[in-house]
Motif scaffolding. Sequence first.
Motif, PDB file in Angstrom:
ATOM      1  N   TYR A  66       1.031  -1.159  -0.032  1.00  0.00           N
ATOM      2  CA  TYR A  66       0.275  -0.129  -0.270  1.00  0.00           C
ATOM      3  C   TYR A  66       0.644   1.435  -0.235  1.00  0.00           C
ATOM      4  O   TYR A  66       0.291   1.929  -1.080  1.00  0.00           O
ATOM      5  N   LEU A  67       1.585   1.253   0.962  1.00  0.00           N
ATOM      6  CA  LEU A  67       3.085   2.415   0.901  1.00  0.00           C
ATOM      7  C   LEU A  67       3.290   2.555  -0.232  1.00  0.00           C
ATOM      8  O   LEU A  67       3.792   3.457  -0.628  1.00  0.00           O
ATOM      9  N   ILE A  68       4.040   1.287  -0.880  1.00  0.00           N
ATOM     10  CA  ILE A  68       4.736   1.725  -1.893  1.00  0.00           C
ATOM     11  C   ILE A  68       3.646   2.211  -2.952  1.00  0.00           C
ATOM     12  O   ILE A  68       4.301   3.184  -3.724  1.00  0.00           O
ATOM     13  N   ILE A  69       2.789   1.866  -3.594  1.00  0.00           N
ATOM     14  CA  ILE A  69       1.719   2.018  -4.370  1.00  0.00           C
ATOM     15  C   ILE A  69       1.681   3.958  -4.086  1.00  0.00           C
ATOM     16  O   ILE A  69       1.426   4.899  -4.799  1.00  0.00           O
ATOM     17  N   SER A  70       0.758   3.903  -2.954  1.00  0.00           N
ATOM     18  CA  SER A  70       0.659   5.625  -2.297  1.00  0.00           C
ATOM     19  C   SER A  70       1.761   6.884  -2.265  1.00  0.00           C
ATOM     20  O   SER A  70       1.813   7.821  -2.900  1.00  0.00           O
ATOM     21  N   ALA A  77      -7.485   4.536  -4.536  1.00  0.00           N
ATOM     22  CA  ALA A  77      -8.141   3.279  -5.069  1.00  0.00           C
ATOM     23  C   ALA A  77      -6.644   2.282  -5.325  1.00  0.00           C
ATOM     24  O   ALA A  77      -7.291   1.758  -5.426  1.00  0.00           O
ATOM     25  N   GLY A  78      -6.024   3.394  -5.970  1.00  0.00           N
ATOM     26  CA  GLY A  78      -4.608   2.396  -6.946  1.00  0.00           C
ATOM     27  C   GLY A  78      -4.334   1.834  -5.918  1.00  0.00           C
ATOM     28  O   GLY A  78      -4.140   0.635  -5.551  1.00  0.00           O
ATOM     29  N   ALA A  79      -3.355   2.352  -4.079  1.00  0.00           N
ATOM     30  CA  ALA A  79      -3.429   2.119  -3.800  1.00  0.00           C
ATOM     31  C   ALA A  79      -4.147   0.535  -2.556  1.00  0.00           C
ATOM     32  O   ALA A  79      -3.103  -0.142  -2.275  1.00  0.00           O
ATOM     33  N   ILE A  80      -5.143   1.859  -2.636  1.00  0.00           N
ATOM     34  CA  ILE A  80      -6.235   0.462  -1.530  1.00  0.00           C
ATOM     35  C   ILE A  80      -5.942  -0.834  -2.101  1.00  0.00           C
ATOM     36  O   ILE A  80      -6.373  -2.147  -2.037  1.00  0.00           O
ATOM     37  N   SER A  81      -6.721  -0.864  -3.525  1.00  0.00           N
ATOM     38  CA  SER A  81      -7.192  -1.746  -4.677  1.00  0.00           C
ATOM     39  C   SER A  81      -5.865  -2.665  -4.599  1.00  0.00           C
ATOM     40  O   SER A  81      -6.122  -4.008  -4.589  1.00  0.00           O
ATOM     41  N   GLY A  82      -4.548  -2.800  -5.649  1.00  0.00           N
ATOM     42  CA  GLY A  82      -3.496  -3.005  -5.516  1.00  0.00           C
ATOM     43  C   GLY A  82      -3.220  -3.808  -4.239  1.00  0.00           C
ATOM     44  O   GLY A  82      -2.831  -4.780  -3.884  1.00  0.00           O
ATOM     45  N   ALA A  83      -3.178  -3.318  -3.001  1.00  0.00           N
ATOM     46  CA  ALA A  83      -2.867  -3.876  -1.005  1.00  0.00           C
ATOM     47  C   ALA A  83      -3.387  -5.206  -1.762  1.00  0.00           C
ATOM     48  O   ALA A  83      -2.794  -6.174  -1.798  1.00  0.00           O
ATOM     49  N   LEU A  84      -4.980  -4.725  -1.795  1.00  0.00           N
ATOM     50  CA  LEU A  84      -5.791  -5.534  -1.556  1.00  0.00           C
ATOM     51  C   LEU A  84      -6.482  -6.901  -2.075  1.00  0.00           C
ATOM     52  O   LEU A  84      -6.549  -7.794  -1.418  1.00  0.00           O
ATOM     53  N   ILE A  85      -5.464  -5.948  -3.218  1.00  0.00           N
ATOM     54  CA  ILE A  85      -5.765  -7.767  -4.568  1.00  0.00           C
ATOM     55  C   ILE A  85      -4.901  -8.746  -4.663  1.00  0.00           C
ATOM     56  O   ILE A  85      -4.791  -9.989  -4.299  1.00  0.00           O
ATOM     57  N   ALA A  86      -3.832  -8.133  -4.128  1.00  0.00           N
ATOM     58  CA  ALA A  86      -2.481  -8.581  -3.926  1.00  0.00           C
ATOM     59  C   ALA A  86      -2.788  -9.490  -2.396  1.00  0.00           C
ATOM     60  O   ALA A  86      -2.059 -10.966  -2.865  1.00  0.00           O
ATOM     61  N   GLY A  93      -3.169  -2.605  -9.098  1.00  0.00           N
ATOM     62  CA  GLY A  93      -3.940  -1.226  -8.309  1.00  0.00           C
ATOM     63  C   GLY A  93      -3.287   0.257  -8.936  1.00  0.00           C
ATOM     64  O   GLY A  93      -3.809   1.051  -9.006  1.00  0.00           O
ATOM     65  N   ILE A  94      -2.451   0.202  -9.905  1.00  0.00           N
ATOM     66  CA  ILE A  94      -1.662   1.686 -10.519  1.00  0.00           C
ATOM     67  C   ILE A  94      -2.523   1.596 -12.433  1.00  0.00           C
ATOM     68  O   ILE A  94      -2.425   3.012 -12.174  1.00  0.00           O
ATOM     69  N   GLY A  95      -2.656   0.181 -12.206  1.00  0.00           N
ATOM     70  CA  GLY A  95      -2.992   0.504 -13.465  1.00  0.00           C
ATOM     71  C   GLY A  95      -4.504   1.318 -13.576  1.00  0.00           C
ATOM     72  O   GLY A  95      -5.067   1.781 -13.930  1.00  0.00           O
ATOM     73  N   PHE A  96      -5.355   0.395 -12.956  1.00  0.00           N
ATOM     74  CA  PHE A  96      -7.212   1.160 -11.844  1.00  0.00           C
ATOM     75  C   PHE A  96      -6.779   2.683 -11.972  1.00  0.00           C
ATOM     76  O   PHE A  96      -7.294   3.592 -12.097  1.00  0.00           O
ATOM     77  N   ALA A  97      -5.012   2.930 -11.169  1.00  0.00           N
ATOM     78  CA  ALA A  97      -4.787   5.115 -10.330  1.00  0.00           C
ATOM     79  C   ALA A  97      -5.023   5.169 -11.693  1.00  0.00           C
ATOM     80  O   ALA A  97      -5.140   6.705 -12.501  1.00  0.00           O
ATOM     81  N   THR A  98      -4.263   4.487 -13.031  1.00  0.00           N
ATOM     82  CA  THR A  98      -4.043   4.922 -14.352  1.00  0.00           C
ATOM     83  C   THR A  98      -5.427   5.736 -14.969  1.00  0.00           C
ATOM     84  O   THR A  98      -5.069   6.429 -15.967  1.00  0.00           O
TER      85      THR A  98
END
Length: 868
Positions: A105-109, A130-139, A458-463
Amino acid sequence: MDTNNSANMAKSEFPWKIINWIAAAVVFLFTFIIYARTTQVSVSFWDCGEFIATSYILGVPHPPGAPLFILIGRVISMIPLPFTPTFLINLYSSLTNALSILMIYLIISYSLSKWFIKVSNTVQAMIVLAGAISGALIAAFSNTYWNNAIEAEVYGVSMFLVSLVVYLALRWADNHKDPASDKYLIFIPFLLYLGVGVHMTTLIMLPPVFLFIIFISEEKRKSILFWFTWAVLFSVATAFKLFLITMVLGLLVALVGALLTAGKSARNWRLAFITLLVCGIGFTTYGIIPIRSFHNPMIDENDPETLHAFQDYMDRKQYGQESMWSSMFKRKADWQHQFGFCFHEGGVHKTQSGKTIYAESMLERMGFWRQFSTQYTRNRKASLNGLIPFILILIGLWGQYKQDRRRWVLLFLVLLVSTLGLLFYMNFSDGLHGTRLEVRIRDYFYTPGFMFMGMWIGIGFATILSFIYNLKKKLDAAEIISGALAVVCTFTFLIPLTQYYFEHDRSRNWIPEDYAYNILQSCEKNAIIFTNGDNDTFPVWFIQAVNSVRTDVRVANLSLLNTNWYIKQLKNQMGIDISFSDAKIDKLKPYRTENGIVRVQDIMVKHIINNADVVETPDGELKIDPPIYFAVTVSPSNKLNYEPFLSMEGLVYKLTTDKGKRQVGKEMMKENLFKVYKFRGLADTTIYKDDNSKKLLQNYTTAFMTLALQQKQDGELAEAIETMEYAQDVLGYDWRSYVYLANLYSEAGEVDKLDEIYTETMANDKYNADVYRVFSDIFIRAGMQDRGLNLLETGYKMMPNNENLFKTLAYYYNKYGKNTEMEALVQDWMARHPDDEELKKYFQRRAAPQPQTETHTLPMAPVTEDDE
């Protein structure tokens, strides 16, 4: 005036940091709570039993060991909480996996927040969140990662250190011109070297971090000393002896340089020396291995208490002499099998035409893409066989590259090395290139890859959200749309969470512990039992070491029985009567005879059995002392020529002095199955059983059926029915036991019970051809010929390419003179299987002139009770 303006600005500043850390805390707590609720209540199969046991007793696990994991596990097992030490060690894995998700999460945010000059409004915050939470929790809730998070495995600690290193490297990059930032360059390799004491996976971060550092810092890129320091660090991936020599020389060179230089040069030399020194200190957790081995704990794999044995232990000599670095250039499988899918079915062999046919087991074990395609959803079709998450990853890679190329370099390299890099390095075998097919699915080795792929989703969603948000000058509703979609994207983690919750809920799963308990309780006092592999050995070690169950039973693992150190442990520590001297044991080697290769394990099994005494009991019975058993999982080839002397007593075969065919210790087996064994949760359909558990649980079914068959042969038909009815109660559904019980009902004339058991069987196994075949045979033998044929016809319509159904139906058509139906059946099969050689011969015989008395039959037979 200025003071008031500053105060007002401070009040009105968007509180992004507070929001970010609150969200990070929520992600961590939510993940940990889910993990804690689904954590294995007891031991799991495979390596978990060994890790729990060695943590509890500070033992020595299989090479190259996990000393840091074991030390921490021992401390955690001693925490005075109202949980068992086993559950605490499992929870330790859950905690570290949840901490890894916090770092993701911290890496993405941290990365996404740099896309904006400053996160200054609600919509921007929603995009980052959205990018950080989704990416972290999907992982977090991806299939492989979640599976590792709920059992005592090393990957949790390893993933935490790996993700922490990536986060620290990003923080260093923003401050790399500040001399104080050098502390990161000391701490990062220290963490990686510390992680070696957990699992070698942490080392995969050395290359991407090094490349990122020289990419960011021109000073480090041009520094020969920096290259020298990291060259020494990279030596940890070489042979252990070479690594030690390189590290010692590196420390000496750096120390001399620090003492003989001054100014900035001295500072750089001191940095090199301190970096190597702290890494060496981090590596010293391995010192616990020879120390504990010297004290001869119950589990002491490879006995690495001497320098030479410790070197072999670190070099993993138990698994072969060739290094991983050299073996990865000799591909053990086709690329399409290692990376993608394989759609072939059947046994692994070559047909006459030279076509290779692959086993279904290989389909499950091979293919990175096969495993990736079900990481984030069970439904391959819904994800277009993994194409949707892959496209999101590509979008994320493009978005991060466009917005922030510096950080993109590290995050891309991390993804590359943990996916394709590991694929190339691990070089898993498909069984077709001279090496054995992998014994199980190896997806857990790709845990870091699947974790970082979740991050990129998650980064894809944020993009996508950022793209819509940046249309606000052209589209009035852009902010509203991006904000609304941000909410949707945030909760996409619910897809893997809901789809995989049942599969990963092990909070009531006692199956592995009960399996180990039942094996041990099958043995008489002070017995010796030969076990086959990990799953009938590690849980048994666990239950003896941690729960102190039947510690009198000596467990002899046949695979390890090929090693001299293990034979000496059986002799010197477990008290098994082995008359070979230690020097003789060291010289034992396999040899070839006209009948094949005699392995060391074969020599030792025979030796141990020959050294046992045969004693006469007061009632005149001859018994072997000490009692000797083989686990039912031991293959016939490993039982040598002793199979005629083995009597089945449940999950074990007991060695006897009587010779016979398929001996059954009927009374002891009934005692074990009805009164001794535990079957917790086996019949509970709300508890998930994975394929591995199902395969091992078939041994229970076999035991019940063997007992019932013996009872039937002894004229005890009512007792046989009672045995199989009890099996239904404690085991739940297993088609083999159901059809066998139906067969017993038929023989007992209880035809009225057939419908009920048939209905239940068909409800569970609608597409099982064996069910149709066996039930049709039962109905026909019970005098219900039409019903039996109708059942076969129904099964054939559902599975028109099943050869056994076709043959069975053709047999009965021929038997009952249904020539028209048989001809139509054969023509239908031939139209779809024109290459069927057996049918071609049949038609050739039909075309030839035949005597009028001759009947036209195919060489087919129904499935009988003996076949089953």
